[in-house]
Motif scaffolding. Sequence first.
Motif, PDB file in Angstrom:
ATOM      1  N   VAL A 306       7.938  15.106  60.375  1.00  0.00           N
ATOM      2  CA  VAL A 306       8.305  15.801  62.091  1.00  0.00           C
ATOM      3  C   VAL A 306       8.817  14.627  62.819  1.00  0.00           C
ATOM      4  O   VAL A 306       8.257  13.507  62.976  1.00  0.00           O
ATOM      5  CB  VAL A 306       6.838  16.314  62.435  1.00  0.00           C
ATOM      6  N   GLN A 307       9.850  14.892  63.464  1.00  0.00           N
ATOM      7  CA  GLN A 307      10.405  14.058  64.407  1.00  0.00           C
ATOM      8  C   GLN A 307      10.464  14.632  65.613  1.00  0.00           C
ATOM      9  O   GLN A 307      11.238  15.622  65.736  1.00  0.00           O
ATOM     10  CB  GLN A 307      11.714  13.516  63.872  1.00  0.00           C
ATOM     11  N   GLY A 308       9.710  14.364  66.673  1.00  0.00           N
ATOM     12  CA  GLY A 308       9.861  15.151  67.953  1.00  0.00           C
ATOM     13  C   GLY A 308       9.248  16.493  67.877  1.00  0.00           C
ATOM     14  O   GLY A 308       8.214  16.474  67.409  1.00  0.00           O
ATOM     15  N   ARG A 309       9.898  17.303  68.114  1.00  0.00           N
ATOM     16  CA  ARG A 309       9.548  18.931  67.960  1.00  0.00           C
ATOM     17  C   ARG A 309      10.224  19.786  66.708  1.00  0.00           C
ATOM     18  O   ARG A 309      10.591  20.676  67.144  1.00  0.00           O
ATOM     19  CB  ARG A 309       9.609  19.422  69.352  1.00  0.00           C
ATOM     20  N   ARG A 310      10.890  18.962  65.948  1.00  0.00           N
ATOM     21  CA  ARG A 310      11.494  19.546  64.740  1.00  0.00           C
ATOM     22  C   ARG A 310      11.015  18.848  63.371  1.00  0.00           C
ATOM     23  O   ARG A 310      10.571  17.563  63.483  1.00  0.00           O
ATOM     24  CB  ARG A 310      13.005  19.176  64.773  1.00  0.00           C
ATOM     25  N   PHE A 311      11.304  19.563  62.544  1.00  0.00           N
ATOM     26  CA  PHE A 311      11.258  18.893  61.046  1.00  0.00           C
ATOM     27  C   PHE A 311      12.450  17.898  60.825  1.00  0.00           C
ATOM     28  O   PHE A 311      13.446  18.392  61.221  1.00  0.00           O
ATOM     29  CB  PHE A 311      11.344  19.993  59.969  1.00  0.00           C
ATOM     30  N   ARG A 312      12.146  16.731  60.480  1.00  0.00           N
ATOM     31  CA  ARG A 312      13.171  15.646  60.471  1.00  0.00           C
ATOM     32  C   ARG A 312      14.423  16.246  59.440  1.00  0.00           C
ATOM     33  O   ARG A 312      15.576  15.749  59.703  1.00  0.00           O
ATOM     34  CB  ARG A 312      12.628  14.020  60.322  1.00  0.00           C
ATOM     35  N   HIS A 313      13.966  16.679  58.251  1.00  0.00           N
ATOM     36  CA  HIS A 313      14.818  17.309  57.255  1.00  0.00           C
ATOM     37  C   HIS A 313      14.515  18.654  57.039  1.00  0.00           C
ATOM     38  O   HIS A 313      13.519  19.357  57.596  1.00  0.00           O
ATOM     39  CB  HIS A 313      14.652  16.326  55.917  1.00  0.00           C
ATOM     40  N   GLY A 314      15.416  19.383  56.349  1.00  0.00           N
ATOM     41  CA  GLY A 314      15.328  20.696  55.923  1.00  0.00           C
ATOM     42  C   GLY A 314      13.889  20.730  55.142  1.00  0.00           C
ATOM     43  O   GLY A 314      13.317  19.627  54.289  1.00  0.00           O
ATOM     44  N   THR A 315      13.329  21.904  55.152  1.00  0.00           N
ATOM     45  CA  THR A 315      12.155  22.189  54.280  1.00  0.00           C
ATOM     46  C   THR A 315      12.384  23.116  53.041  1.00  0.00           C
ATOM     47  O   THR A 315      13.555  23.651  53.043  1.00  0.00           O
ATOM     48  CB  THR A 315      11.098  23.042  55.380  1.00  0.00           C
ATOM     49  N   LYS A 316      11.372  23.201  52.092  1.00  0.00           N
ATOM     50  CA  LYS A 316      11.608  23.930  51.016  1.00  0.00           C
ATOM     51  C   LYS A 316      10.491  25.104  51.106  1.00  0.00           C
ATOM     52  O   LYS A 316       9.316  25.182  51.603  1.00  0.00           O
ATOM     53  CB  LYS A 316      11.003  23.086  49.772  1.00  0.00           C
ATOM     54  N   LEU A 317      11.055  26.376  51.105  1.00  0.00           N
ATOM     55  CA  LEU A 317      10.332  27.507  51.219  1.00  0.00           C
ATOM     56  C   LEU A 317       9.485  27.780  49.787  1.00  0.00           C
ATOM     57  O   LEU A 317       9.967  27.797  48.835  1.00  0.00           O
ATOM     58  CB  LEU A 317      11.302  28.697  51.254  1.00  0.00           C
ATOM     59  N   LEU A 318       8.284  27.832  50.097  1.00  0.00           N
ATOM     60  CA  LEU A 318       7.251  27.815  49.110  1.00  0.00           C
ATOM     61  C   LEU A 318       6.782  29.185  48.653  1.00  0.00           C
ATOM     62  O   LEU A 318       7.173  29.852  47.752  1.00  0.00           O
ATOM     63  CB  LEU A 318       5.985  27.073  48.967  1.00  0.00           C
ATOM     64  N   ARG A 319       6.451  30.189  49.768  1.00  0.00           N
ATOM     65  CA  ARG A 319       6.157  31.410  49.458  1.00  0.00           C
ATOM     66  C   ARG A 319       5.684  32.188  50.795  1.00  0.00           C
ATOM     67  O   ARG A 319       5.829  31.702  51.880  1.00  0.00           O
ATOM     68  CB  ARG A 319       4.628  31.523  48.788  1.00  0.00           C
ATOM     69  N   LEU A 320       5.624  33.545  50.655  1.00  0.00           N
ATOM     70  CA  LEU A 320       5.585  34.342  51.894  1.00  0.00           C
ATOM     71  C   LEU A 320       3.992  34.291  52.108  1.00  0.00           C
ATOM     72  O   LEU A 320       3.248  34.445  51.319  1.00  0.00           O
ATOM     73  CB  LEU A 320       5.760  35.659  51.664  1.00  0.00           C
ATOM     74  N   ARG A 321       3.677  34.475  53.527  1.00  0.00           N
ATOM     75  CA  ARG A 321       2.290  34.492  53.452  1.00  0.00           C
ATOM     76  C   ARG A 321       1.754  35.961  54.382  1.00  0.00           C
ATOM     77  O   ARG A 321       1.550  35.769  55.545  1.00  0.00           O
ATOM     78  CB  ARG A 321       1.765  33.250  54.482  1.00  0.00           C
ATOM     79  N   PRO A 322       1.916  37.105  53.761  1.00  0.00           N
ATOM     80  CA  PRO A 322       1.437  38.132  54.565  1.00  0.00           C
ATOM     81  C   PRO A 322      -0.057  38.330  54.913  1.00  0.00           C
ATOM     82  O   PRO A 322      -0.267  39.157  55.798  1.00  0.00           O
ATOM     83  CB  PRO A 322       1.823  39.293  53.284  1.00  0.00           C
ATOM     84  N   ASP A 323      -0.875  37.437  54.131  1.00  0.00           N
ATOM     85  CA  ASP A 323      -2.215  37.486  54.558  1.00  0.00           C
ATOM     86  C   ASP A 323      -2.460  36.778  55.746  1.00  0.00           C
ATOM     87  O   ASP A 323      -3.599  36.635  56.265  1.00  0.00           O
ATOM     88  CB  ASP A 323      -2.967  36.805  53.382  1.00  0.00           C
ATOM     89  N   LYS A 324      -1.629  36.187  56.407  1.00  0.00           N
ATOM     90  CA  LYS A 324      -1.878  35.125  57.540  1.00  0.00           C
ATOM     91  C   LYS A 324      -1.105  35.692  58.904  1.00  0.00           C
ATOM     92  O   LYS A 324      -0.116  36.075  58.842  1.00  0.00           O
ATOM     93  CB  LYS A 324      -1.550  33.770  57.323  1.00  0.00           C
ATOM     94  N   ASP A 325      -2.046  35.627  60.063  1.00  0.00           N
ATOM     95  CA  ASP A 325      -1.593  36.320  61.364  1.00  0.00           C
ATOM     96  C   ASP A 325      -0.715  35.348  61.792  1.00  0.00           C
ATOM     97  O   ASP A 325      -0.974  34.201  61.866  1.00  0.00           O
ATOM     98  CB  ASP A 325      -2.926  36.443  62.147  1.00  0.00           C
ATOM     99  N   PRO A 326       0.361  35.474  62.421  1.00  0.00           N
ATOM    100  CA  PRO A 326       1.342  34.587  62.949  1.00  0.00           C
ATOM    101  C   PRO A 326       0.919  34.095  64.205  1.00  0.00           C
ATOM    102  O   PRO A 326       1.256  32.793  64.308  1.00  0.00           O
ATOM    103  CB  PRO A 326       2.570  35.649  63.433  1.00  0.00           C
ATOM    104  N   SER A 327      -0.077  34.311  64.678  1.00  0.00           N
ATOM    105  CA  SER A 327      -0.805  33.614  65.912  1.00  0.00           C
ATOM    106  C   SER A 327      -1.465  32.475  65.720  1.00  0.00           C
ATOM    107  O   SER A 327      -1.659  31.713  66.325  1.00  0.00           O
ATOM    108  CB  SER A 327      -1.722  34.765  66.675  1.00  0.00           C
ATOM    109  N   GLN A 328      -1.847  32.515  64.203  1.00  0.00           N
ATOM    110  CA  GLN A 328      -2.492  31.274  63.616  1.00  0.00           C
ATOM    111  C   GLN A 328      -1.583  30.176  63.556  1.00  0.00           C
ATOM    112  O   GLN A 328      -1.930  28.890  63.184  1.00  0.00           O
ATOM    113  CB  GLN A 328      -3.162  31.546  62.354  1.00  0.00           C
ATOM    114  N   CYS A 329      -0.271  30.310  63.393  1.00  0.00           N
ATOM    115  CA  CYS A 329       0.713  29.312  63.326  1.00  0.00           C
ATOM    116  C   CYS A 329       1.079  28.651  64.691  1.00  0.00           C
ATOM    117  O   CYS A 329       1.929  29.067  65.389  1.00  0.00           O
ATOM    118  CB  CYS A 329       1.977  29.814  62.545  1.00  0.00           C
ATOM    119  N   THR A 330       0.130  27.533  64.718  1.00  0.00           N
ATOM    120  CA  THR A 330       0.452  26.414  66.095  1.00  0.00           C
ATOM    121  C   THR A 330       0.945  25.197  65.601  1.00  0.00           C
ATOM    122  O   THR A 330       0.861  24.879  64.446  1.00  0.00           O
ATOM    123  CB  THR A 330      -0.928  26.694  66.824  1.00  0.00           C
TER     124      THR A 330
END
Length: 356
Positions: A306-330
């Motif tokens: 992480v650099q500042g308020r961004r990922f420094r490089h692109g990320t790799k998509l691993l999986r969908l998380r339909p089991d997780k509430d978006p509000s928990q992503c802080t």
Amino acid sequence: MPRARRSSEPVERPADLDPAIPFPPMEAELVRDLPDGAEWQYEPKWDGFRGLLENASGQLRLWSRNARPLLRYFPELQPLGELLPPRSCLDGEIVIVRDGVLDFDAMQTRLHPADSRVRKLSAEIPASFVAFDVLLWDGEEHWPETLADRRATLERVASRCTLSPATPDRDEALEWLSSFEAIGLDGVIAKRRDEPYRAGERTAVVKVKPEKTADCVVAGVRWKSDGQRRIATLLLGLFDDDGALDYVGSSAVAPARHDEIADAVLPLLDNAPERRFSEPNRWGGGELEEAAVRPELVVEVRYDKVQGRRFRHGTKLLRLRPDKDPSQCTWRELRPPLAPGDPLLERLLRPSPTRD
């Protein structure tokens, strides 16, 4: 301002660098697992600018791995010259600490062409030099010696400098991997204790970066430029303390997974909020068209830094998380709080105790 060197470009030795100083600095090979054995020493991987600090020419100079003089940009390090006898050279890292965490963004702002700006920043966000090797000291060449001997010499002669911690204990180094992220360190370096300093080579040093994942909210998409409205990348967000969704980077969608991702994401285009994504598409593809989506889907991604308020490089998509509430992503996903017993950066950066 120093220009980043491409990995294929040769590094030219500074013309007036004392021949007793090996150059360019020793490099590290990226590996998945920390090596084990009594021949290895482990150190933190500092997130700053590599530098050779030397005075063999009669004046203190600080060279980047690309043979660029750096002391001009970090004049607050000039007093280090008082700690070195004539014809000495230390290998180390220039770092900036802000609010108890290494700040690589601040490092980049220091490379400014205006002297007035350099002086201002040197007072506002001063840098430190963390030494981890001694190559030359008081005219004596130490680089041909083994690392075990060089480390003992470093601790003896440079005790007034800030020295990087080092340990022969692999279990301790593994604990570092799990705890260092919170203070901005970038992994662990393993060095062969039985090897000399090998300038420009990667044969005696390896580095391990922790595999980090985060759960992020899908905040938008970028479309491929083929006119078929196919998703090129997912735009990712995290909620701040006030509940606002911050854009933090993107994750490419592999063709093999496009239909799966599209089925989950495209319905979220309806009634999506107005949103702009300020960061350009740095990872290729030109100016792709963007669209916001309702922030209702969570995905898990792998990232390296992480650099500042961004990922420094692109990320790799691993999986969908339909089991997780978006509000928990802080922001705790990327900036975990320190746990009891975690090493503090101030403790790591304190000068080495003076030996008898």
